[in-house]
Design a protein around this motif. Structure first.
Motif, mmCIF file in Angstrom:
data_model
loop_
_atom_site.group_PDB
_atom_site.id
_atom_site.type_symbol
_atom_site.label_atom_id
_atom_site.label_comp_id
_atom_site.label_asym_id
_atom_site.label_seq_id
_atom_site.Cartn_x
_atom_site.Cartn_y
_atom_site.Cartn_z
ATOM 1 N N VAL A 351 7.551 -30.594 61.376
ATOM 2 C CA VAL A 351 8.248 -31.841 61.680
ATOM 3 C C VAL A 351 9.700 -31.693 61.260
ATOM 4 C CG1 VAL A 351 6.196 -33.294 61.499
ATOM 5 C CG2 VAL A 351 7.530 -32.783 59.456
ATOM 6 N N GLU A 352 10.490 -32.740 61.507
ATOM 7 C CA GLU A 352 11.926 -32.638 61.254
ATOM 8 C C GLU A 352 12.230 -32.465 59.770
ATOM 9 O OE1 GLU A 352 13.733 -36.041 62.942
ATOM 10 O OE2 GLU A 352 13.357 -35.452 65.020
ATOM 11 N N THR A 353 11.423 -33.076 58.935
ATOM 12 C CA THR A 353 11.651 -32.908 57.494
ATOM 13 C C THR A 353 11.162 -31.539 57.067
ATOM 14 O OG1 THR A 353 9.544 -34.004 57.087
ATOM 15 C CG2 THR A 353 11.525 -35.384 57.042
ATOM 16 N N SER A 354 11.279 -31.274 55.786
ATOM 17 C CA SER A 354 11.031 -29.922 55.284
ATOM 18 C C SER A 354 9.556 -29.579 55.196
ATOM 19 C CB SER A 354 11.673 -29.770 53.894
ATOM 20 O OG SER A 354 11.130 -30.733 53.004
ATOM 21 N N PHE A 355 8.654 -30.588 55.214
ATOM 22 C CA PHE A 355 7.248 -30.266 55.025
ATOM 23 C C PHE A 355 6.547 -30.059 56.370
ATOM 24 C CE2 PHE A 355 7.531 -34.842 55.289
ATOM 25 C CZ PHE A 355 6.488 -35.189 56.134
ATOM 26 N N VAL A 356 5.306 -29.552 56.253
ATOM 27 C CA VAL A 356 4.474 -29.303 57.434
ATOM 28 C C VAL A 356 3.342 -30.316 57.441
ATOM 29 C CG1 VAL A 356 2.948 -27.662 58.586
ATOM 30 C CG2 VAL A 356 5.059 -26.863 57.479
ATOM 31 N N LYS A 357 3.116 -30.926 58.590
ATOM 32 C CA LYS A 357 2.070 -31.929 58.713
ATOM 33 C C LYS A 357 0.848 -31.293 59.372
ATOM 34 C CE LYS A 357 1.307 -36.637 60.419
ATOM 35 N NZ LYS A 357 1.150 -37.198 59.070
ATOM 36 N N TRP A 358 -0.334 -31.570 58.784
ATOM 37 C CA TRP A 358 -1.575 -31.038 59.323
ATOM 38 C C TRP A 358 -2.278 -32.136 60.119
ATOM 39 C CZ3 TRP A 358 -3.976 -26.122 58.525
ATOM 40 C CH2 TRP A 358 -3.203 -25.239 57.758
ATOM 41 N N VAL A 359 -2.634 -31.802 61.355
ATOM 42 C CA VAL A 359 -3.303 -32.758 62.228
ATOM 43 C C VAL A 359 -4.508 -32.075 62.878
ATOM 44 C CG1 VAL A 359 -1.177 -34.025 62.704
ATOM 45 C CG2 VAL A 359 -1.859 -32.130 64.209
ATOM 46 N N MET A 360 -5.360 -32.866 63.508
ATOM 47 C CA MET A 360 -6.518 -32.305 64.190
ATOM 48 C C MET A 360 -6.088 -31.482 65.407
ATOM 49 S SD MET A 360 -9.828 -34.223 65.825
ATOM 50 C CE MET A 360 -8.920 -34.774 67.266
ATOM 51 N N TYR A 361 -6.632 -30.299 65.537
ATOM 52 C CA TYR A 361 -6.312 -29.425 66.664
ATOM 53 C C TYR A 361 -7.093 -29.904 67.890
ATOM 54 C CZ TYR A 361 -5.888 -25.201 69.479
ATOM 55 O OH TYR A 361 -5.640 -24.297 70.496
ATOM 56 N N SER A 362 -6.369 -30.108 68.970
ATOM 57 C CA SER A 362 -6.996 -30.617 70.199
ATOM 58 C C SER A 362 -6.851 -29.659 71.375
ATOM 59 C CB SER A 362 -6.388 -31.971 70.577
ATOM 60 O OG SER A 362 -4.973 -31.865 70.729
ATOM 61 N N GLY A 363 -6.387 -28.451 71.123
ATOM 62 C CA GLY A 363 -6.215 -27.483 72.205
ATOM 63 C C GLY A 363 -7.477 -26.687 72.482
ATOM 64 N N ASP A 364 -7.320 -25.628 73.212
ATOM 65 C CA ASP A 364 -8.444 -24.760 73.565
ATOM 66 C C ASP A 364 -8.832 -23.891 72.369
ATOM 67 O OD1 ASP A 364 -8.431 -25.770 76.126
ATOM 68 O OD2 ASP A 364 -7.063 -24.215 76.874
ATOM 69 N N VAL A 365 -10.127 -23.739 72.181
ATOM 70 C CA VAL A 365 -10.653 -22.920 71.102
ATOM 71 C C VAL A 365 -11.085 -21.578 71.687
ATOM 72 C CG1 VAL A 365 -12.439 -22.709 69.328
ATOM 73 C CG2 VAL A 365 -11.405 -24.943 69.819
ATOM 74 N N PRO A 366 -10.633 -20.469 71.119
ATOM 75 C CA PRO A 366 -10.998 -19.147 71.662
ATOM 76 C C PRO A 366 -12.496 -18.897 71.589
ATOM 77 C CG PRO A 366 -9.155 -18.999 70.106
ATOM 78 C CD PRO A 366 -9.720 -20.364 69.976
#
Length: 778
Positions: A351-366
């Motif tokens: 995100v724009e700030t310095s930290f990383v935000k963890w969210v649910m993955y909704s893309g394709d799973v290998p």
């Protein structure tokens, strides 16, 4: 519904839930057993501490105990019997080298035994911190001796450097799986499998972020698996949450798992776990705003059922110091396995700030699924080992090892929440009751050295007893159960303790035995004793579910005890309760007593103040204990009380009997009176004989004393006062006092003149200079 009524319900519902929670927090042990050497066998040796590693060798009849710089082989039936021991100490050079690194030479620079596991060849694998340089060795027991083979191996990644750092380990098919720190500073945590090719976790915060390791367990998930799955190694720990979007660090509880057959990747994740997945574990406690932190777990499995029916029992404590609660939650292995096999992943998003935000993955799973073990579906794709996994699958799991879904306990709530001593360890035993139903009994160790024995039936928590194992109180660090001996073993820094799983001998009546609801025990109507179920072939009276004591025969009548008290005196009548859950009531001549200014009804005694004639009679103490069926009442004690009255016509008073032994105290009082009379007689006789001074004569004037002396015809009546003065002037001799001590009042000794001349003049007493008393008889 009226709007105001709806609003009241809305506001009162949280209050009702809080009251319900407080009632559950008030769960107290039915019996509290203080420390006593008869209740438990205790083993310890002077100068040896930290008895925190145990290995049951039921095949050898041994309890192998690891401590600081020592290992012991104890008799499994009685651990006070030491069968063998071996020292494993560091050298002085190793201790000096450890001290140079800034460690305490007498505390940290020792060899703390931390790893102790049985191998398939019956040898034991043992590791120690070894002055912040961990090493491992092999140990065997033969001919009554413990022997270290001195085949020293490097223990880095297997055993912690720091003896006070949490860690976890398990050995499966001679492969050691360990979770600890791999460096001296303790800043590089790893989960490692020590197979011929060591496999470990990545040094990334998304994998392990300042973890505190708790325990490990193996699940045989390949047994009867329809899809050809692999066995799993589960790791329980807590860590700082990377997914938390907050300013302060938030610690959460985790469970992670890896596949037993994992060999790492070919290019990506070389010699790293390709199956490492982790998920958050919740143990919701109503009063807490921060998640509780996991402290210990125990895997319970019924050998006659499928592995999916296994349970993990875990204890949790708050991460804030404002709460003094501890909780026990239970989790199904099938629920945990389902989250890893079917759940969604979390993914980091910048995100724009310095930290990383963890969210649910909704893309394709290998495909194959990242983190999954090699199964039949993968084998159809010619993927027979983790080395054959495609880089896309490996890269996905490298970046996203965290599952989105949290694992919830059975019933979405704890089995037990209790205030007081912090829970430290847990173990569970499966017991067959008299009705043929199995019950899981939890044994919970606390930070105060006590052991809780509890069970949960249909959502109702019942604590059978709490036993003080260690004195002084020391936290219980490990618990083991032997079903062969029927004994439980506990380890602490102070020593090791052994207690029986069944403590039936603490119940002396049928009602007490049945209301204990202990699945180990039942009442034998023939022997009229509370005994262990497994030791009798007869049908015993027992009611674990309801505590129904209606089948108990009538108990023997209580024999009344006689007590006396004088009129206007105070009396205490005791009533020892058979249970902490029982309440007392008192009767006088079958009439229920109520508290008043003169009668104080306490929990285990009755106090009577300013006794009168109306207080005489037969007192009965009744114990009332509620079970799920009804309230049971039993007579605990009876007292026949009489009021001592003055003897008519003589003016004498009958002395009261003591609250516990009236004849003894009455005799003692008579002796005291006789001694006082003898003392007065002795003083009178001494005064009459003139052996004691009469103090009031000393207070008179000197002239009066001289007159009294002359009037009494004392020894100096023939010598006048003027003659005495004249003689003293002629001789010109100084005034000489007697040998006694002198003072201004002259109250203790006579004062005399002594004239020494050629004629040897006689000594003349001057009445004006003396205080005549009976002690100064000349």
């Amino acid at each position: 519904m009226h709007p105001l009524l709806s609003l009241c319900v809305f506001w009162l519902l949280p209050l009702a839930l809080m009251l319900e929670e407080n009632l559950r927090l008030g769960c107290v042990p039915r019996k509290s057993v203080p420390f006593d050497g008869d209740h438990a066998h205790l083993f310890r040796e002077e100068g040896v501490f930290n008895y925190s590693i145990m290995l049951l060798r039921e095949d050898l009849g041994l309890l192998v105990l690891g401590a600081r710089e020592a290992l012991y082989a104890l008799d499994l039936k009685d651990i006070t019997k030491k069968l063998a021991s071996v020292k494993w100490e560091v050298t002085e050079d190793e201790k000096k080298e450890c001290k140079k690194k800034g460690k305490d030479s007498e505390l940290e620079c020792k060899n703390y035994i931390r790893i102790l596991h049985k191998m398939t060849d019956n040898r034991m694998y043992v590791c120690g911190t070894h002055a912040f340089d961990p090493v491992c060795d092999y140990m065997s027991y033969a001919d009554g001796n413990l022997t270290l083979e001195k085949k020293v191996e490097d223990g880095k990644g297997k055993c912690p450097f720091d003896p006070f750092q949490r860690y976890a380990s398990i050995m499966v098919d001679n492969v050691l799986y360990s979770a600890t720190s791999i460096n001296f500073l303790g800043s590089e945590p790893v989960l490692m499998g020590s197979s011929p090719v060591a496999i470990r976790t990545e040094f990334k915060s998304s994998w392990l972020n300042e973890p505190t390791f708790v325990s490990m367990a193996q699940m045989p998930e390949s047994e009867k698996s329809e899809d050809g799955d692999d066995d799993k190694i589960y790791l329980f720990f807590s860590e700082t949450a990377v997914e938390c979007d907050c300013y302060n660090k938030l610690v959460v509880s985790r469970v992670a798992r890896v596949c037993k057959g994992d060999l790492g990747g070919q290019r990506t994740l070389q010699k790293k776990w390709t199956s490492f997945l982790k998920a958050r574990m919740d143990c919701p406690v109503l009063e807490s705003q921060l998640p509780f932190i996991i402290q210990d777990t125990y895997r319970w499995c019924d050998p006659q059922q499928h592995w999916k029916d296994c349970l993990f029992y875990a204890i949790f404590t708050p991460q804030s110091g404002t709460l003094d609660l501890s909780a026990v939650c239970a989790y199904r292995v099938s629920d945990i396995s389902r989250v890893f096999a079917e759940g969604k992943y979390k993914t980091p998003v910048p995100v724009e700030t310095s930290f990383v935000k963890w969210v649910m993955y909704s893309g394709d799973v290998p495909v194959p699924r990242p983190g999954a073990c090699i199964n039949n579906e993968a084998r159809k794709m010619n993927i027979n080992r983790t080395l054959d996994l495609p880089d896309r699958t490996l890269q996905f799991i490298k970046d996203r090892p965290l599952m989105d879904q949290a694992i919830q306990p059975i019933g979405q709530k704890p089995l037990l929440v209790r205030r007081g001593a912090t829970f430290t360890s847990i173990i569970v035993d499966n017991v067959m009751a008299a009705d043929g139903e199995k019950h899981r009994v939890m044994f919970i160790g606390t930070a105060e050295g006590t052991l809780l024995k509890a069970l949960n039936h249909d959502g109702e928590m019942f604590i059978i007893e709490e036993i003080q194992l260690f004195q002084p109180p020391k936290p219980i660090k490990i618990l083991k159960i032997s079903n062969i001996t029927g004994q439980l073993y506990a380890g602490s820094d102070y020593g090791a303790a052994q207690v029986s799983l069944a403590t039936c001998e603490r119940s002396f009546s049928c009602m007490d035995c049945v209301l204990a609801r202990d699945p180990y025990c039942g009442w034998d109507k023939v022997t009229r004793k509370c005994i262990v179920l497994s030791s009798s072939q007869r049908e015993l009276i027992q009611s674990v579910k309801d505590g129904n004591a209606s089948l108990c025969p009538d108990s023997d009548p209580v024999k009344p005890k006689n007590h006396s008290v004088w009129q206007g005196g105070n009396l205490r009548l005791s009533c020892p309760l058979p249970s902490s859950l029982a309440k007392t009531s008192w009767e006088l001549e079958n009439i229920l007593l109520k508290s008043s200014a003169r009668l104080q009804l306490l929990k285990d005694e009755l106090l009577i103040f300013n006794a009168s004639d109306s207080d005489a009679g037969l007192y009965r103490c009744l114990s009332v204990e509620h079970s799920k069926t009804k309230a049971y009442k039993t007579t605990v004690a009876e007292y026949q009380v009489r009021i001592a009255q003055p003897v008519s016509g003589k003016g004498e008073t009958v002395l009261p009997r003591s609250l516990t032994d009236g004849h003894y105290v009455s005799s003692l009082q008579a002796i005291v009176v006789l001694l006082v009379l003898c003392l007065f007689a002795l003083l009178a006789w001494n005064c009459y004989k003139g052996h004691l001074a009469i103090p009031w004569k000393c207070g008179k004037k000197n002239g009066e004393q001289g007159q009294e002396a002359n009037e009494d015809g004392g020894p100096n009546t023939n010598v006048s006062h003027q003659d005495a003065l004249r003689t003293a002037v002629v001789e010109e001799k100084p005034l000489v006092l007697g040998t006694g001590s002198s003072n201004n009042n002259h109250t203790t000794e006579e004062a005399t003149f002594s004239a020494a001349g050629e004629n040897d003049a006689p000594r003349i007493n001057l009445p004006s200079l003396q205080c005549v008393n009976n002690e100064s008889v000349i």
